[in-house]
Design a protein around this motif. Structure first.
Motif, PDB file in Angstrom:
ATOM      1  N   ASN A  99       0.834  -1.208   0.000  1.00 45.69           N
ATOM      2  CA  ASN A  99       0.000   0.000   0.000  1.00 45.69           C
ATOM      3  C   ASN A  99       0.867   1.257   0.000  1.00 45.69           C
ATOM      4  OD1 ASN A  99      -2.472  -1.271  -0.117  1.00 45.69           O
ATOM      5  ND2 ASN A  99      -2.642  -1.445   2.103  1.00 45.69           N
ATOM      6  N   GLN A 100       1.984   1.232   0.711  1.00 48.59           N
ATOM      7  CA  GLN A 100       2.889   2.378   0.726  1.00 48.59           C
ATOM      8  C   GLN A 100       3.482   2.597  -0.666  1.00 48.59           C
ATOM      9  OE1 GLN A 100       6.111   2.026   3.494  1.00 48.59           O
ATOM     10  NE2 GLN A 100       6.972   4.017   2.954  1.00 48.59           N
ATOM     11  N   MET A 101       3.868   1.520  -1.345  1.00 46.73           N
ATOM     12  CA  MET A 101       4.427   1.648  -2.689  1.00 46.73           C
ATOM     13  C   MET A 101       3.378   2.195  -3.662  1.00 46.73           C
ATOM     14  SD  MET A 101       6.593  -1.896  -2.783  1.00 46.73           S
ATOM     15  CE  MET A 101       7.054  -1.775  -4.503  1.00 46.73           C
ATOM     16  N   ILE A 102       2.146   1.775  -3.514  1.00 51.74           N
ATOM     17  CA  ILE A 102       1.065   2.274  -4.367  1.00 51.74           C
ATOM     18  C   ILE A 102       0.859   3.762  -4.134  1.00 51.74           C
ATOM     19  CG2 ILE A 102      -1.433   2.169  -4.771  1.00 51.74           C
ATOM     20  CD1 ILE A 102      -1.194  -0.894  -4.267  1.00 51.74           C
ATOM     21  N   GLN A 103       0.858   4.186  -2.870  1.00 51.48           N
ATOM     22  CA  GLN A 103       0.679   5.604  -2.551  1.00 51.48           C
ATOM     23  C   GLN A 103       1.824   6.435  -3.111  1.00 51.48           C
ATOM     24  OE1 GLN A 103      -1.934   7.215  -1.412  1.00 51.48           O
ATOM     25  NE2 GLN A 103      -2.976   5.241  -1.423  1.00 51.48           N
ATOM     26  N   GLU A 104       3.051   5.944  -3.010  1.00 46.51           N
ATOM     27  CA  GLU A 104       4.198   6.670  -3.564  1.00 46.51           C
ATOM     28  C   GLU A 104       4.063   6.824  -5.070  1.00 46.51           C
ATOM     29  OE1 GLU A 104       7.816   4.734  -2.413  1.00 46.51           O
ATOM     30  OE2 GLU A 104       7.534   5.215  -0.293  1.00 46.51           O
ATOM     31  N   ALA A 105       3.625   5.772  -5.735  1.00 46.10           N
ATOM     32  CA  ALA A 105       3.445   5.832  -7.191  1.00 46.10           C
ATOM     33  C   ALA A 105       2.352   6.822  -7.563  1.00 46.10           C
ATOM     34  CB  ALA A 105       3.123   4.452  -7.740  1.00 46.10           C
TER      35      ALA A 105
END
Length: 61
Positions: free
Chosen positions: A30-36
């Motif tokens: 979820n953190q990687m998705i938010q960063e993207a």
């Protein structure tokens, strides 16, 4: 704590570890998705970087 496999509740120390790892992995994803979502140009820059394997492969496109 535990999880279901085929409708059977599994509760053991290993089940607790699996559940904990699932939660940690879900948070990281979820953190990687938010960063993207927040910085799409960073994602594009990362995609455009040459692969570390490209120096070993001689592929002509």
């Amino acid at each position: 704590m535990g999880f279901n496999i085929g409708g059977i509740q599994i509760s053991s120390p290993i089940a607790h570890i699996v559940e904990s790892n699932r939660q940690v992995n879900e948070q990281a994803l979820n953190q990687m998705i938010q960063e993207a979502k927040n910085d799409p140009t960073k994602t594009i820059r990362e995609i455009q970087q040459p692969s570390p394997f490209s120096q070993f492969l001689d592929i002509k496109v």
